[in-house]
Enzyme design. Sequence first.
Site, PDB file in Angstrom:
ATOM      1  N   ALA A  98      -1.872   2.465  -4.769  1.00 55.14           N
ATOM      2  CA  ALA A  98      -1.232   3.771  -4.931  1.00 55.14           C
ATOM      3  C   ALA A  98      -1.292   4.592  -3.645  1.00 55.14           C
ATOM      4  CB  ALA A  98      -1.863   4.510  -6.105  1.00 55.14           C
ATOM      5  N   VAL A 132       0.850  -1.180   0.000  1.00 58.01           N
ATOM      6  CA  VAL A 132       0.000   0.000   0.000  1.00 58.01           C
ATOM      7  C   VAL A 132       0.888   1.233   0.000  1.00 58.01           C
ATOM      8  CG1 VAL A 132      -1.873   1.240   1.153  1.00 58.01           C
ATOM      9  CG2 VAL A 132      -1.738  -1.253   1.347  1.00 58.01           C
ATOM     10  N   CYS A 133       0.593   2.169  -0.877  1.00 61.10           N
ATOM     11  CA  CYS A 133       1.294   3.454  -0.916  1.00 61.10           C
ATOM     12  C   CYS A 133       2.804   3.222  -1.045  1.00 61.10           C
ATOM     13  CB  CYS A 133       0.915   4.268   0.331  1.00 61.10           C
ATOM     14  SG  CYS A 133       1.232   6.041   0.213  1.00 61.10           S
ATOM     15  N   GLY A 134       3.596   3.816  -0.159  1.00 59.87           N
ATOM     16  CA  GLY A 134       5.049   3.682  -0.237  1.00 59.87           C
ATOM     17  C   GLY A 134       5.575   2.321   0.132  1.00 59.87           C
TER      18      GLY A 134
END
Length: 229
Positions: free
Chosen positions: A181, A131-133
């Site tokens: 993202a 998730v995300c970074g």
Amino acid sequence: MHAQIVLFDGFDPLDVVAPYEVLYAGGTASAGALTVELVSAEGPREVVSGTGALTLRATGTLDPRAADLIVVPGASGRVGEPGEVPDVDAGEGAWRQDEFVPVLLGRALTTPLPALLKEALDDPTVTVATVCGGSLIPAMAGLLEGRHATTHHLGLDMLDATGVHAVRARVVDDGNLVSGAGVTSGLDLGLHLLERELGPRIAHAVETLFAHERRGTVWRATGPAPATL
């Protein structure tokens, strides 16, 4: 099916809680076909997030041999101004408030986490989701070269620089690597995983429970390449 969601010092709470709730609800809706727990690479411990002093407890140890699905969150910290770089000593010592996100992600590379993620990615029966970074952790460890993945829009260039085919999409499905993202994409990522592993009726039941409609199209490297629009 057993899912482990990884905690590391400075993690982003929403990256963890959103997929945890979706997967947990999916387990309930499927009469226990899916279980989920919070873990860390070091074992059971209290783990401080990068958002204030919010702390979650890892109740187990990350174990690719025991998990069918491993979810890696991103970090919560300071993005900084364009061109601003962390202090030379920013990554030394224990976690501290308001550190740069790249520093927090980089510190995770000094733990057993990268080796455990390599073990997971080398096993085609284990799915690693980020998730995300979170995708930047295995990417910076050199584990995702040539794969398709996404991350927060501010980190796409960094992801691309590691040899990953960075895709600007809400969710990217690259087989045993599935990535989300921005921070709230953890909801969509979790629902996609439910649909993929337990079927659309389970995913729809959880989507309805949370009153959340998924956004965008899940990107896969299949079908004809689009012409320039």
